[in-house]
Design a protein around this motif. Structure first.
Motif, PDB file in Angstrom:
ATOM      1  N   VAL A   1       5.618   0.211  -1.903  1.00 49.29           N
ATOM      2  CA  VAL A   1       5.980   0.718  -3.100  1.00 49.29           C
ATOM      3  C   VAL A   1       5.492   0.401  -4.407  1.00 49.29           C
ATOM      4  N   SER A   2       5.221  -1.028  -4.387  1.00 45.66           N
ATOM      5  CA  SER A   2       4.516  -1.733  -5.781  1.00 45.66           C
ATOM      6  C   SER A   2       3.119  -1.539  -5.876  1.00 45.66           C
ATOM      7  N   SER A   3       2.444  -0.517  -4.957  1.00 44.59           N
ATOM      8  CA  SER A   3       0.915  -0.296  -5.132  1.00 44.59           C
ATOM      9  C   SER A   3       0.925   1.015  -6.153  1.00 44.59           C
ATOM     10  N   ASN A   4      -0.495   0.925  -6.604  1.00 42.08           N
ATOM     11  CA  ASN A   4      -0.911   1.811  -7.605  1.00 42.08           C
ATOM     12  C   ASN A   4      -0.438   3.101  -7.283  1.00 42.08           C
ATOM     13  N   SER A   5       0.299   4.167  -7.846  1.00 44.07           N
ATOM     14  CA  SER A   5       0.657   5.657  -7.582  1.00 44.07           C
ATOM     15  C   SER A   5      -0.647   6.482  -7.846  1.00 44.07           C
ATOM     16  N   MET A   6      -1.866   6.205  -8.137  1.00 47.76           N
ATOM     17  CA  MET A   6      -2.918   7.014  -8.404  1.00 47.76           C
ATOM     18  C   MET A   6      -3.104   7.576  -7.191  1.00 47.76           C
ATOM     19  N   ILE A   7      -3.112   6.925  -6.083  1.00 42.57           N
ATOM     20  CA  ILE A   7      -3.238   7.391  -4.624  1.00 42.57           C
ATOM     21  C   ILE A   7      -2.265   9.094  -4.511  1.00 42.57           C
TER      22      ILE A   7
END
Length: 471
Positions: free
Chosen positions: A268-274
């Motif tokens: 959940v901490s990863s960049n939400s650009m995906i």
């Protein structure tokens, strides 16, 4: 902080990782988990690692199993060899944490141990050692070569042709592998700052001094990129020609796109650009930690064995869950965190398109992240503060003063708050070190960094300068 055992392995001060404690954990692992009849043992370049490796090897042999001494090798290289032979593995490493600490990572023949394995190992701690015929000892000299060859065959000799790539060697156990593979792919490797003493490098929170040094190296040596890893080489560090460090979750998105992945499993901490990238049909958000990413990937694969699924973390460690076809060959799945793939795939993709790495990054949706941590704080104190903020709206308003109204609260792992306008702050106790981590997301890199710095100061005031919050 006493030695702690979890799915990421055993971690603690070297002075507290006694032969008795290490031996007990190795025996419990072998009693609780499948091992295929042999255990491959690798280590990083910490001064304490050879002695701990000797203890691990002795404990394996004492159970009657063969121990395969692989020497100083990257964690993914050790896993690759052990999995290929259907054996278990133990890696002696403290990853990115300081040199006065160390640890063990455990692998079953299919990959990293999971939460069920963790529980089973803990249930077997303290058992009386059994005595019987002593197992044999073999030595492997092919572990590193097989790891490098995996990427030479898949990418081919021209994948990085013409590039000058700086290799920040420090004390990374993959420093020679990085040099060999970029040279084999056609680039000119430029070795930088090799160290004979261990230097902890956290690829998720790169120190400002290291960032400044990378910028200077790029200018001094006319580099197209600088690459490196953490101590045991399951996390990448990549900077563009200007010395700007590319965050690990950006490397993950670029690598997933280059490989033609359709499903991404990431914390959940990863960049939400995906979420804004149409080439990805499905995004699975997990708790932070490779065991949770692997579990999500395995669920996807169980439902559809042909799924083009990958996983990665914000630290950049990348997991490949399908056979990927590249220009020169294929890459078999490797369900453990790897550093080389998320280093090579973005650089090769940029080279193939005739653009720079910075151009490739600029083409992604405009979402930016930053991360850092408060060091040397008890996990209990971090957890108490975060739990209080999670349940107390008034406390959150004080802590997040100036951020505006809350749009969403996510308690998947720690406290992640998205505010009106999209800015996000995420607080979480580290799972493997006495640290409290802070992540931020915003529309500009500068804003994301400012958010981290602002809230890191608040964390320090609560956890370091003050007595800490009460629960």
């Amino acid at each position: 902080m006493p030695p702690k055992f979890g799915t990421s392995g055993l971690r603690g001060l070297v002075t507290e990782l006694t032969p008795e404690l290490v031996g007990d954990h190795v025996r419990a692992f072998l009693a609780a988990c499948p091992h295929g009849g042999a255990v491959h043992v690798g280590r990083d370049l910490r001064a304490s690692s050879p002695d701990i490796a000797d203890v691990v090897i002795d404990a394996v042999r004492a159970t009657g199993l063969e121990a395969v001494d692989c020497g100083a090798v990257p964690t993914p290289a050790l896993a690759l060899e052990a999995m290929a032979q259907g054996h278990g593995a133990v890696m002696i490493t403290g990853s990115h944490i300081p040199a006065d600490r160390n640890g063990l990572k455990f692998y079953v023949p299919t990959g990293e141990i999971g939460k069920d394995d963790e529980s089973a190992i803990q249930a077997n701690l303290g058992a009386t050692p059994t005595r019987g015929p002593r197992g044999g000892l073999a030595r492997s000299s092919d572990t590193m070569a097989a790891y490098v060859a995996r990427y030479e065959r898949a990418f081919g000799p021209g994948a990085l042709s013409g590039l000058r790539i700086g290799i920040y060697e420090h004390s990374s156990v993959a420093r020679d592998a990085m040099r060999d593979v970029v040279a084999a792919l056609g680039a000119t490797p430029v070795p930088l700052a090799r160290s004979e003493t261990f230097i902890p490098v956290d690829t998720e929170a790169v120190d400002p001094e290291v960032r400044a040094q990378i910028v200077a190296w790029c200018a001094e040596h006319a580099l197209d990129a600088v690459i490196s890893t953490d101590g045991d080489a399951d996390r990448p560090l990549v900077a563009d020609a200007a010395g700007r460090v590319v965050p690990g979750d950006v490397l993950g998105a670029l690598t997933a796109r280059a490989l033609g992945a359709e499903v991404i499993c990431t914390p959940v901490s990863s960049n939400s650009m995906i979420d804004r990238m149409p080439e990805f049909a499905r995004i699975e958000k997990t708790r932070i930690g490779s065991p949770f990413v692997i579990a999500a990937m395995e669920t996807v694969r169980a439902a559809n064995p042909d799924a083009r699924v990958v996983g990665y973390e914000a630290n950049g460690g990348f997991l490949l869950g399908f056979t990927a076809s590249l220009d020169e060959g294929t890459l078999a799945p490797l369900m453990t965190r790897d550093c080389l793939l998320p280093i090579l795939a973005p650089l090769a993709a940029a080279r193939g398109r005739g653009v720079t790495l910075a151009d490739l990054v600029a083409d992604l949706p405009g979402v930016f992240t930053a991360a850092d941590r408060v060091k040397e704080v008890p996990t209990e104190a971090s957890r108490a503060l975060i739990d209080r903020l999670a349940r107390d709206a008034a406390a959150r308003r004080t802590f997040f003063e100036g951020m505006g109204a809350e749009a969403e609260i996510d308690l998947t792992d720690g406290l992640r708050v998205r505010f009106d306008g999209g800015r996000t702050v995420h607080l979480r106790p580290s799972g493997n070190a006495p640290e409290c981590r802070c992540y931020a997301e915003a529309d500009t890199a500068e804003d994301a960094q400012e958010l981290v710095e602002r809230h890191l100061a608040k964390l320090k005031a609560e956890l370091v300068e003050g007595a800490g919050p009460s629960s």
